[in-house]
Design an enzyme around this catalytic site. Sequence first.
Site, PDB file in Angstrom:
ATOM      1  N   SER A 163       0.851  -1.185   0.000  1.00 15.65           N
ATOM      2  CA  SER A 163       0.000   0.000   0.000  1.00 15.65           C
ATOM      3  C   SER A 163       0.897   1.250   0.000  1.00 15.65           C
ATOM      4  O   SER A 163       1.723   1.399  -0.908  1.00 15.65           O
ATOM      5  CB  SER A 163      -0.932  -0.112   1.227  1.00 15.65           C
ATOM      6  OG  SER A 163      -2.052   0.696   1.106  1.00 15.65           O
ATOM      7  N   ASP A 246      -8.917  -5.645  -4.730  1.00 19.68           N
ATOM      8  CA  ASP A 246      -8.532  -4.236  -4.606  1.00 19.68           C
ATOM      9  C   ASP A 246      -9.446  -3.410  -5.514  1.00 19.68           C
ATOM     10  O   ASP A 246     -10.008  -3.923  -6.485  1.00 19.68           O
ATOM     11  CB  ASP A 246      -7.060  -4.053  -5.029  1.00 19.68           C
ATOM     12  CG  ASP A 246      -6.104  -4.008  -3.837  1.00 19.68           C
ATOM     13  OD1 ASP A 246      -6.379  -3.247  -2.892  1.00 19.68           O
ATOM     14  OD2 ASP A 246      -5.085  -4.735  -3.874  1.00 19.68           O
ATOM     15  N   HIS A 278      -7.150  -6.190  -0.248  1.00 19.24           N
ATOM     16  CA  HIS A 278      -6.015  -5.328   0.087  1.00 19.24           C
ATOM     17  C   HIS A 278      -5.283  -5.770   1.362  1.00 19.24           C
ATOM     18  O   HIS A 278      -4.082  -5.494   1.518  1.00 19.24           O
ATOM     19  CB  HIS A 278      -6.551  -3.902   0.275  1.00 19.24           C
ATOM     20  CG  HIS A 278      -5.505  -2.859   0.324  1.00 19.24           C
ATOM     21  ND1 HIS A 278      -4.844  -2.403  -0.793  1.00 19.24           N
ATOM     22  CD2 HIS A 278      -4.987  -2.158   1.369  1.00 19.24           C
ATOM     23  CE1 HIS A 278      -3.982  -1.465  -0.440  1.00 19.24           C
ATOM     24  NE2 HIS A 278      -4.037  -1.294   0.862  1.00 19.24           N
TER      25      HIS A 278
HETATM   26  N1  LIG Z   1      -4.651   0.415   8.095  1.00 18.34           N
HETATM   27  C1  LIG Z   1      -4.135   0.120   6.864  1.00 18.34           C
HETATM   28  C2  LIG Z   1      -3.073  -0.785   6.755  1.00 18.34           C
HETATM   29  C3  LIG Z   1      -2.533  -1.086   5.524  1.00 18.34           C
HETATM   30  C4  LIG Z   1      -3.062  -0.509   4.403  1.00 18.34           C
HETATM   31  C5  LIG Z   1      -4.109   0.389   4.484  1.00 18.34           C
HETATM   32  C6  LIG Z   1      -4.670   0.713   5.693  1.00 18.34           C
HETATM   33  C7  LIG Z   1      -5.835   1.670   5.807  1.00 18.34           C
HETATM   34  O1  LIG Z   1      -6.305   1.941   6.872  1.00 18.34           O
HETATM   35  C8  LIG Z   1      -6.368   2.276   4.551  1.00 18.34           C
HETATM   36  C9  LIG Z   1      -7.655   3.117   4.716  1.00 18.34           C
HETATM   37  N2  LIG Z   1      -7.634   3.990   5.826  1.00 18.34           N
HETATM   38  C10 LIG Z   1      -8.888   2.228   4.708  1.00 18.34           C
HETATM   39  O2  LIG Z   1      -9.794   2.408   5.549  1.00 18.34           O
HETATM   40  O3  LIG Z   1      -8.975   1.373   3.861  1.00 18.34           O
END
Ligand SMILES: Nc1ccccc1C(=O)C[C@H](N)C(=O)O
Length: 302
Positions: A163, A246, A278
Amino acid sequence: MAISDVGLPGEVPWKKMSAEELENQYRPSQWVVRLGAEEALRTYSQIGIEATRRARATRKSLLHVPYGDGEGEKVDIYFPDKAAEALPFFLFFHGGYWQSGSKDESAFMVDPLTAQGVAVVIVAYDIAPKGTLDQMVDQVTRSVAFVQTRYPSNGGIYLCGHSAGAHLAAMMLLANWTKHGVTPNLKGFFLVSGVFDLEPIMYTSQNIALQLTLEDAQRNSPQLKVAQAQPVDPICRVLVVVGQFDSPEFHRQSWEFYQTLCQGEWKASFEQLHDVDHFEIVENLTQKDNVLTQIILKTIFQ
Ligand SMILES: Nc1ccccc1C(=O)C[C@H](N)C(=O)O
């Protein structure tokens, strides 16, 4: 999903999206099908914490090793049981939109990789608002230089990021190593569900903490620069990976970055991993028989 569903090269689909749609495209937890968004984030962090606890309890390690003077400039290094002469080093940069996550909950792949003779380094960097994107890129650059300096007879350095961490790893394709006084023995990159063009991020709520200007976004977008960059080592491989679940924007980011790598002199490949989102894409790195774990091991030991 086919790449043709996410727009033709040259089009900029995100510029036609509503603010709400763009926000959604860049919120990976909204695209998780097996769990609700909050539960997906919670599960991800639980699996990371548990993998880290286990790695620290069962592997030889050096924890909180400084690679710079800053409080946040630390790495955890996990070693295989058997000593080897030319130990390969695998560095991991965690995700969390440059504003969450830490090395202390990101040792996902330590168990299966150290079991096969790979040293694993989990890198901490100063997330926003403490760190700016330029500072994070500089920190990650120094962490790579640090590993090369400390282990000069390493059997290859492999960089993996997830990411936002995949973005930081990709920025290392552009690094000016002479400025850092050491050229790392870079043999491979694993860029997992990354963001390579930062401009769309500016128009999402992620930019509240990041405060990126258009100049910041462009300066830190490997998508705009990598075709001109020269590989230090022509055998260095770059694997761009994205999860089936994704979002279309994440698919587009990975696919276009892969295509741009191919226009340059990079030895690139692209994988869409079946049936993972993801978060699972990294959670599954705790497993030795997982597809991506096997791809990583094959790349290192080929
Ligand atoms: N905690 C993560 C760890 C790894 C990759 C992305 C996040 C995210 O929190 C992304 C975003 N804030 C989401 O709510 O999808």
